[in-house]
Scaffold this motif. Sequence first.
Motif, PDB file in Angstrom:
ATOM      1  N   THR A 366       0.843  -1.210   0.000  1.00 36.18           N
ATOM      2  CA  THR A 366       0.000   0.000   0.000  1.00 36.18           C
ATOM      3  C   THR A 366       0.875   1.255   0.000  1.00 36.18           C
ATOM      4  O   THR A 366       0.558   2.249  -0.675  1.00 36.18           O
ATOM      5  N   ILE A 367       2.007   1.194   0.704  1.00 31.97           N
ATOM      6  CA  ILE A 367       2.928   2.353   0.711  1.00 31.97           C
ATOM      7  C   ILE A 367       3.386   2.630  -0.734  1.00 31.97           C
ATOM      8  O   ILE A 367       3.367   3.781  -1.196  1.00 31.97           O
ATOM      9  N   MET A 368       3.775   1.575  -1.449  1.00 31.05           N
ATOM     10  CA  MET A 368       4.277   1.764  -2.810  1.00 31.05           C
ATOM     11  C   MET A 368       3.176   2.318  -3.723  1.00 31.05           C
ATOM     12  O   MET A 368       3.434   3.156  -4.583  1.00 31.05           O
ATOM     13  N   ALA A 369       1.953   1.843  -3.500  1.00 27.76           N
ATOM     14  CA  ALA A 369       0.829   2.335  -4.320  1.00 27.76           C
ATOM     15  C   ALA A 369       0.548   3.809  -4.016  1.00 27.76           C
ATOM     16  O   ALA A 369       0.251   4.600  -4.928  1.00 27.76           O
ATOM     17  N   VAL A 370       0.680   4.194  -2.740  1.00 30.31           N
ATOM     18  CA  VAL A 370       0.477   5.609  -2.367  1.00 30.31           C
ATOM     19  C   VAL A 370       1.520   6.469  -3.093  1.00 30.31           C
ATOM     20  O   VAL A 370       1.200   7.513  -3.693  1.00 30.31           O
ATOM     21  N   ARG A 371       2.753   6.018  -3.059  1.00 30.10           N
ATOM     22  CA  ARG A 371       3.835   6.796  -3.707  1.00 30.10           C
ATOM     23  C   ARG A 371       3.553   6.931  -5.195  1.00 30.10           C
ATOM     24  O   ARG A 371       3.707   8.009  -5.779  1.00 30.10           O
ATOM     25  N   HIS A 372       3.124   5.827  -5.808  1.00 28.47           N
ATOM     26  CA  HIS A 372       2.853   5.858  -7.247  1.00 28.47           C
ATOM     27  C   HIS A 372       1.716   6.850  -7.556  1.00 28.47           C
ATOM     28  O   HIS A 372       1.815   7.662  -8.476  1.00 28.47           O
ATOM     29  N   ALA A 373       0.660   6.792  -6.758  1.00 24.50           N
ATOM     30  CA  ALA A 373      -0.495   7.680  -6.997  1.00 24.50           C
ATOM     31  C   ALA A 373      -0.075   9.141  -6.884  1.00 24.50           C
ATOM     32  O   ALA A 373      -0.465   9.985  -7.703  1.00 24.50           O
ATOM     33  N   ARG A 374       0.748   9.442  -5.875  1.00 19.56           N
ATOM     34  CA  ARG A 374       1.161  10.841  -5.696  1.00 19.56           C
ATOM     35  C   ARG A 374       2.067  11.305  -6.829  1.00 19.56           C
ATOM     36  O   ARG A 374       1.992  12.452  -7.266  1.00 19.56           O
ATOM     37  N   GLN A 375       2.900  10.374  -7.321  1.00 19.70           N
ATOM     38  CA  GLN A 375       3.750  10.743  -8.476  1.00 19.70           C
ATOM     39  C   GLN A 375       2.917  11.112  -9.696  1.00 19.70           C
ATOM     40  O   GLN A 375       3.303  11.916 -10.524  1.00 19.70           O
ATOM     41  N   GLN A 376       1.730  10.486  -9.801  1.00 19.69           N
ATOM     42  CA  GLN A 376       0.853  10.781 -10.940  1.00 19.69           C
ATOM     43  C   GLN A 376       0.032  12.056 -10.707  1.00 19.69           C
ATOM     44  O   GLN A 376      -0.822  12.396 -11.510  1.00 19.69           O
ATOM     45  N   GLY A 377       0.213  12.684  -9.569  1.00 15.33           N
ATOM     46  CA  GLY A 377      -0.491  13.949  -9.311  1.00 15.33           C
ATOM     47  C   GLY A 377      -1.766  13.797  -8.508  1.00 15.33           C
ATOM     48  O   GLY A 377      -2.465  14.776  -8.253  1.00 15.33           O
ATOM     49  N   ALA A 378      -2.110  12.570  -8.125  1.00 14.86           N
ATOM     50  CA  ALA A 378      -3.351  12.378  -7.366  1.00 14.86           C
ATOM     51  C   ALA A 378      -3.155  12.817  -5.921  1.00 14.86           C
ATOM     52  O   ALA A 378      -2.049  12.778  -5.396  1.00 14.86           O
ATOM     53  N   LYS A 379      -4.244  13.240  -5.287  1.00 14.59           N
ATOM     54  CA  LYS A 379      -4.221  13.498  -3.840  1.00 14.59           C
ATOM     55  C   LYS A 379      -4.573  12.191  -3.140  1.00 14.59           C
ATOM     56  O   LYS A 379      -5.458  11.454  -3.597  1.00 14.59           O
ATOM     57  N   VAL A 380      -3.901  11.926  -2.018  1.00 16.38           N
ATOM     58  CA  VAL A 380      -4.123  10.662  -1.317  1.00 16.38           C
ATOM     59  C   VAL A 380      -4.617  10.924   0.104  1.00 16.38           C
ATOM     60  O   VAL A 380      -4.026  11.715   0.843  1.00 16.38           O
ATOM     61  N   ILE A 381      -5.724  10.266   0.451  1.00 20.00           N
ATOM     62  CA  ILE A 381      -6.210  10.282   1.836  1.00 20.00           C
ATOM     63  C   ILE A 381      -5.944   8.904   2.421  1.00 20.00           C
ATOM     64  O   ILE A 381      -6.327   7.897   1.821  1.00 20.00           O
ATOM     65  N   ALA A 382      -5.310   8.860   3.584  1.00 19.75           N
ATOM     66  CA  ALA A 382      -5.095   7.581   4.264  1.00 19.75           C
ATOM     67  C   ALA A 382      -6.206   7.362   5.280  1.00 19.75           C
ATOM     68  O   ALA A 382      -6.567   8.281   6.008  1.00 19.75           O
ATOM     69  N   ILE A 383      -6.752   6.157   5.283  1.00 22.17           N
ATOM     70  CA  ILE A 383      -7.648   5.749   6.374  1.00 22.17           C
ATOM     71  C   ILE A 383      -6.852   4.738   7.166  1.00 22.17           C
ATOM     72  O   ILE A 383      -6.506   3.669   6.661  1.00 22.17           O
ATOM     73  N   CYS A 384      -6.484   5.089   8.386  1.00 19.67           N
ATOM     74  CA  CYS A 384      -5.473   4.307   9.085  1.00 19.67           C
ATOM     75  C   CYS A 384      -5.781   4.225  10.577  1.00 19.67           C
ATOM     76  O   CYS A 384      -6.394   5.127  11.139  1.00 19.67           O
ATOM     77  N   ASN A 385      -5.325   3.138  11.195  1.00 24.66           N
ATOM     78  CA  ASN A 385      -5.574   2.941  12.626  1.00 24.66           C
ATOM     79  C   ASN A 385      -4.343   3.264  13.475  1.00 24.66           C
ATOM     80  O   ASN A 385      -4.417   3.221  14.690  1.00 24.66           O
ATOM     81  N   THR A 386      -3.222   3.543  12.831  1.00 29.18           N
ATOM     82  CA  THR A 386      -1.977   3.673  13.588  1.00 29.18           C
ATOM     83  C   THR A 386      -1.389   5.055  13.387  1.00 29.18           C
ATOM     84  O   THR A 386      -0.867   5.377  12.309  1.00 29.18           O
ATOM     85  N   PHE A 387      -1.490   5.837  14.442  1.00 27.74           N
ATOM     86  CA  PHE A 387      -1.063   7.220  14.389  1.00 27.74           C
ATOM     87  C   PHE A 387       0.430   7.313  14.074  1.00 27.74           C
ATOM     88  O   PHE A 387       1.228   6.576  14.638  1.00 27.74           O
ATOM     89  N   GLY A 388       0.770   8.199  13.178  1.00 18.88           N
ATOM     90  CA  GLY A 388       2.187   8.448  12.911  1.00 18.88           C
ATOM     91  C   GLY A 388       2.860   7.378  12.067  1.00 18.88           C
ATOM     92  O   GLY A 388       4.080   7.414  11.882  1.00 18.88           O
ATOM     93  N   SER A 389       2.107   6.411  11.521  1.00 24.43           N
ATOM     94  CA  SER A 389       2.738   5.367  10.705  1.00 24.43           C
ATOM     95  C   SER A 389       3.021   5.910   9.299  1.00 24.43           C
ATOM     96  O   SER A 389       2.648   7.041   8.954  1.00 24.43           O
ATOM     97  N   THR A 390       3.669   5.098   8.479  1.00 19.15           N
ATOM     98  CA  THR A 390       4.189   5.596   7.204  1.00 19.15           C
ATOM     99  C   THR A 390       3.082   6.063   6.237  1.00 19.15           C
ATOM    100  O   THR A 390       3.206   7.119   5.612  1.00 19.15           O
ATOM    101  N   ILE A 391       2.015   5.268   6.113  1.00 24.81           N
ATOM    102  CA  ILE A 391       0.998   5.619   5.097  1.00 24.81           C
ATOM    103  C   ILE A 391       0.355   6.982   5.387  1.00 24.81           C
ATOM    104  O   ILE A 391       0.343   7.844   4.500  1.00 24.81           O
ATOM    105  N   PRO A 392      -0.146   7.242   6.601  1.00 22.59           N
ATOM    106  CA  PRO A 392      -0.663   8.599   6.824  1.00 22.59           C
ATOM    107  C   PRO A 392       0.402   9.680   6.682  1.00 22.59           C
ATOM    108  O   PRO A 392       0.116  10.777   6.183  1.00 22.59           O
TER     109      PRO A 392
END
Length: 624
Positions: A366-392
Amino acid sequence: MCGIVGYVSGVPLANAQHTAVDVLMGGLKRLEYRGYDSAGIAVVTEDGALESRKKAGKLSNLAELLEAQPVTASQTGIGHTRWATHGGPTDVNAHPHLADGGKLAVIHNGIIENFASLKERLLAEGVEFTSETDTEVAAHQLAKNYRATGDLTEAMRITTTQLEGAFTLLAVHADLPGTVVAARRNSPLVIGLGEGENFLGSDVAAFIDYTRSAVEIGQDEVVTITPDSVAIIDQSGAPVEGESFEIDWDPATAEKGGFASFMDKEIHDQPQAVADTLLGRMDTEGRLTLDEMRIDESILKSIDKIVVIACGTAAYAGQVARYAIEHWCRIPTEVELAHEFRYRDPVVNEKTLVVAISQSGETMDTIMAVRHARQQGAKVIAICNTFGSTIPRESDAALYTHAGPEIAVASTKAFLSQIVACYLLGLYLAQLRGNKYRDEIGLILGELQKIPAKIQSLLDDHKDQVLDLARRLKDTESVLYLGRHVGFPVALEGALKLKELAYIHAEGFAAGELKHGPIALIDEGQLVFIIVPNRSGRDNLHDKVISNIQEVRARGANAIVIAEEGDTDVEQFASEVIYVPATATLLAPLLTTVPLQIFAMELATAKGLDVDQPRNLAKSVTVE
Ligand code: F6R
């Protein structure tokens, strides 16, 4: 969700078998399941000094700090193990938080919803803050009330009338060796009664090594413990008699809140997990507010596509979300497994909103997919249970689920809270883009608010039926799950739970797909779970699924049906019906999933398997 311990003793230190630090650290060890981002303690010495130590990371880090920099031996103290909500998991944000020139220490579990307005007022009065937490606001507010009243119990009572949200608060003051004052609202706290010593804990695990006598503390009550007294008052200041009970737990299961496994406990945490994820989302005018949504509103208004990326159970939460988001917002929504997304060369651009769902926030796919999406110019919202983790951290915005730490490898409460967070996101976008009126959103939120009580009644009324079913079927070798509409991802999740826990071949299908192939699998005695949509949903869907039940029954299947209470149509065709409370069509997965979780857990238990740590799996998958 954090773990809290309080302790007072009148036994002179020279004769004491344990000091406050021993009790606090032992209690925190048992409560570490509630959070382990950081930990801290504060003690008040006999000659009236307050000393505190706190450290980011697991409890062992605090233990090392205490070895390097011990506190003075004492018999009064409070301890905290943190699961971060406001403010990252750092040394500074760790509890206790100090006020009154370092003479008052406060620990907190919960979320103080009005912390921003209180903080503004305190700042204007010249108070200086050192952390980003909502807890420090409570500490300074309590200090202010203590200065005004000279009475810590009364100051705590007043403070509870000024705070909104959920909290358990414990406080000690250098002026008061031998006293701990506490309060609770929508967060747990129990008292442990000893001989010449008394305890407080988020649950009885905190003090089970020292006493089996406990007292419950009611909603909005304030308690003051000393070595020989326990005094409880309500919010008006009137004395209250707490309900006493004896603890009959085996200390080994104490960390699990008395449940046989973390998974069992986490299934039972679900009413609270859903309630906490919904907490504090409305402003005073009844508008849904997602404070964490730091993406410019004009961008959110202009998006023309949503892509949800996630893996496993989190991806099924995304599939449920798609039905709701498309229906409420009319935005085309795709759901893609994160590990497939990046390699497919997806069409993603500045007008795409990518929603990354992850319990751990550390899933490498999921981290790699987030990076890819942002490289394409998309905005990314994380829905996450762990504060301060990499995806958020790597996303443009984060919407946190408040399910508390999930220890069992198989996801349960995180799944339900991910679905709730997706609903909140969908409703927020519908509000922002004008797809729904405020009263329409209010109606759906009203239904969502009723879900925790409905999950609880499902657990109270139907858990035994499902346990019994699982035990009877423990030798089953293959199970099929059928669902339609939002019941389809529920079928996939039910099958995944059984595969990973009981190592049984299980498959989920869209019920409409049955006749296109899977029906060939049906043979005499084949176990099939069928999730029936309610009658008020999409036209004819209910009746179509009832036809599916008949089709599999006609071929000898053992058809276990999950249906809404009152849906007696299913009874004549089902081998057995598990009823769940009625709710709105789109919200049904928050209820229909629960019996499937219990079934998988109990069948695995009946086979003698470890439900918390199934073979070959890891809680967070940090490799691609
Ligand atoms: C199944 C399960 C996994 C996770 C998946 C994603 O019970 O727990 O399928 O859902 O590995 O993990 P997160 O949500 O941490 O990204």
